[in-house]
Design an enzyme around this catalytic site. Structure first.
Site, PDB file in Angstrom:
ATOM      1  N   ASP A 237     -31.482 -28.282 -19.107  1.00 21.18           N
ATOM      2  CA  ASP A 237     -31.283 -27.214 -18.133  1.00 21.18           C
ATOM      3  C   ASP A 237     -29.796 -27.002 -17.886  1.00 21.18           C
ATOM      4  O   ASP A 237     -28.988 -27.116 -18.814  1.00 21.18           O
ATOM      5  CB  ASP A 237     -32.018 -27.571 -16.833  1.00 21.18           C
ATOM      6  CG  ASP A 237     -32.571 -26.340 -16.142  1.00 21.18           C
ATOM      7  OD1 ASP A 237     -31.777 -25.597 -15.547  1.00 21.18           O
ATOM      8  OD2 ASP A 237     -33.797 -26.121 -16.206  1.00 21.18           O
TER       9      ASP A 237
ATOM     10  N   HIS B 265     -29.900 -24.958 -10.693  1.00 15.54           N
ATOM     11  CA  HIS B 265     -31.215 -24.743 -11.309  1.00 15.54           C
ATOM     12  C   HIS B 265     -31.824 -26.040 -11.829  1.00 15.54           C
ATOM     13  O   HIS B 265     -32.964 -26.397 -11.501  1.00 15.54           O
ATOM     14  CB  HIS B 265     -31.060 -23.725 -12.438  1.00 15.54           C
ATOM     15  CG  HIS B 265     -32.328 -23.196 -13.003  1.00 15.54           C
ATOM     16  ND1 HIS B 265     -32.972 -23.771 -14.069  1.00 15.54           N
ATOM     17  CD2 HIS B 265     -33.064 -22.122 -12.654  1.00 15.54           C
ATOM     18  CE1 HIS B 265     -34.055 -23.072 -14.361  1.00 15.54           C
ATOM     19  NE2 HIS B 265     -34.140 -22.066 -13.515  1.00 15.54           N
TER      20      HIS B 265
ATOM     21  N   ASN C 263     -40.467 -15.005 -16.781  1.00 19.62           N
ATOM     22  CA  ASN C 263     -40.671 -14.153 -15.607  1.00 19.62           C
ATOM     23  C   ASN C 263     -40.637 -12.672 -15.943  1.00 19.62           C
ATOM     24  O   ASN C 263     -40.241 -11.846 -15.118  1.00 19.62           O
ATOM     25  CB  ASN C 263     -39.585 -14.456 -14.573  1.00 19.62           C
ATOM     26  CG  ASN C 263     -39.621 -15.893 -14.122  1.00 19.62           C
ATOM     27  OD1 ASN C 263     -40.671 -16.505 -14.072  1.00 19.62           O
ATOM     28  ND2 ASN C 263     -38.455 -16.433 -13.800  1.00 19.62           N
TER      29      ASN C 263
ATOM     30  N   SER D 154     -39.764 -21.310 -13.829  1.00 19.23           N
ATOM     31  CA  SER D 154     -38.896 -22.480 -13.970  1.00 19.23           C
ATOM     32  C   SER D 154     -39.373 -23.632 -13.109  1.00 19.23           C
ATOM     33  O   SER D 154     -39.175 -24.797 -13.453  1.00 19.23           O
ATOM     34  CB  SER D 154     -37.460 -22.132 -13.534  1.00 19.23           C
ATOM     35  OG  SER D 154     -36.683 -21.680 -14.593  1.00 19.23           O
TER      36      SER D 154
END
Length: 404
Positions: A78, A115, A210, A275
């Site tokens: 990530d 994130h 998304n 996520s």
């Protein structure tokens, strides 16, 4: 993906993050995008005191009665994982981490976006006083691998390198909360790296993306590669979140709306996106790796899919096999299966057979009763005959002898 802007603050740095609510251009060749984002500044002094809604649905004592994931190594590929947040300090193995972006550091613990730190917290955040938030596998170990940043610098090549690093560091589960809509083949750089991880019996979990506001199926990568458990986002009603990408490749759904998790430095924020659905399922997979060490990665994936809470009897493009149910996944029998299957249809109710009605007397009693009836009838007949004869005799006497 249809993103929205996210402002983050860390040591006076400001960055933009792609998310599910604004227009976003297709990425360049091989670019990988993070799959969620919301307004959040950090570090945060505030903690969420209560239990976040995705955890309210889980009986944690029952979920953890056999294991909390101790010893299971989970790679988070990530934006890095900040290990200064108190809930992650003991969870992160910085010595096994890596930073694959220029100028970021060496061990993957730099996260200027937040994130990856959120993703890691959903998986393995340790309990902390003053908050009800905790990771689903709070004794698992996180391998931090920084492969993306606020500029979406991640490429398929760096993602492939990150997967290979996770393999080398003994990861048993890999979480990838990034995607690209650029078509990739199994023979691509990223496709081959995923195949290597799957071939090493690693559970690979990836967010579905998304870009689903139009509801049309679309394949995203690495989620759509064979052997990857692709996770869509669900809401509080166990329905697909509107932004969640649909497709035949979706394996299960998991909570992805108003998700609480850790942020760099301290505290927590809420966020939205697939996520944050993927690490929810990754946490379940980590618990299963600890409880069922002899099971293959495919068997763990099959159990998660088979025990999901279904809206239809089988698979659909929106939530896959259903919304992941952590307790059911961990509390089933110990017999593994290699693939999910629809539930058997309910048994059809058979019409009841007509009840056999019979008298309350036995055959012997009935014979005696019939004999009594015959005897009574004979007695009546004899009486009638005798009575008739008597009446006739009396009549003859009253009339006297007839003339001849």
């Amino acid at each position: 993906m249809t993103p929205y802007r996210k402002t983050v603050l860390l040591t006076a740095a400001v960055a933009a993050l792609a998310g599910p609510q604004a227009a976003y251009a297709d990425p360049g060749a091989g670019d990988l995008r993070r799959d969620g984002g919301g307004v959040c500044t950090f570090p945060m002094k505030k903690q969420f005191e209560g239990r976040p809604w995705p955890l309210q649905r889980v009986l944690l004592d029952e979920l953890w009665q056999d294991t909390r994931g101790k010893g299971v190594r989970v790679a988070v590929i990530d934006t890095g994982v900040d290990d200064t947040n108190p809930q992650l300090t003991s969870a992160v193995d910085a010595s096994a981490g890596a930073d694959l972006l220029p100028g970021g550091g060496t061990d993957g613990t730099v996260d200027q976006v937040g994130h990856g730190t959120k993703v890691a917290g959903i998986i393995a955040a340790r309990p902390r006083g003053g908050t009800g938030f905790v990771g689903l596998a709070p004794e698992a170990t996180i391998i931090p691998i920084r492969q993306n940043d606020e500029k979406n610098s991640g490429k398929d090549t760096t993602m492939a390198a990150a997967i290979d690093h996770a393999i080398a560091k003994g990861a048993e589960v890999i979480n990838i909360s990034q995607d690209t809509t650029r078509p990739l083949t199994e023979d691509s750089v990223l496709g081959r790296a995923v195949a290597r991880a799957v071939g090493r019996d690693i559970v690979v979990v990836a967010s579905a993306g998304n870009d689903g506001m139009d509801g049309r199926p679309k394949r995203t990568y690495p989620a759509a590669f064979d052997g990857v458990l692709a996770v869509a986002a669900s809401d509080r009603n166990n329905e697909r979140a509107p932004f969640s990408q649909a497709g035949r490749f979706v394996g299960v759904a998991a909570p992805g709306v108003d998700i609480v998790s850790t942020v760099p430095g301290n505290g927590q924020c809420t966020d939205n996106g697939t996520s944050f659905s993927a690490p929810y399922v990754t946490g379940v997979a980590a618990l299963m790796r600890a409880k069922y060490p002899a099971w293959t990665a495919a068997q763990i994936v099959a159990r998660i899919e088979q025990t999901a809470e279904r809206s239809v009897n089988g698979h659909d493009d929106f939530v896959g096999w259903g919304v992941a149910d952590p307790v059911r996944a961990l509390s089933g029998d110990d017999a593994p299966q290699d693939a999910p299957h629809p539930d058997p249809p309910p048994a059809r109710a058979q019409a009841p057979e007509p009840a056999h009605l019979s008298g309350s007397r036995t055959p012997q009693e009935r014979s005696k009763r019939y004999a009594a009836y015959a005897l009574a009838a004979a007695a009546v007949l004899v009486g009638v005959v005798a009575g008739t004869a008597t009446v006739a005799r009396d009549i003859r006497r009253r009339r006297g002898p007839r003339a001849r």
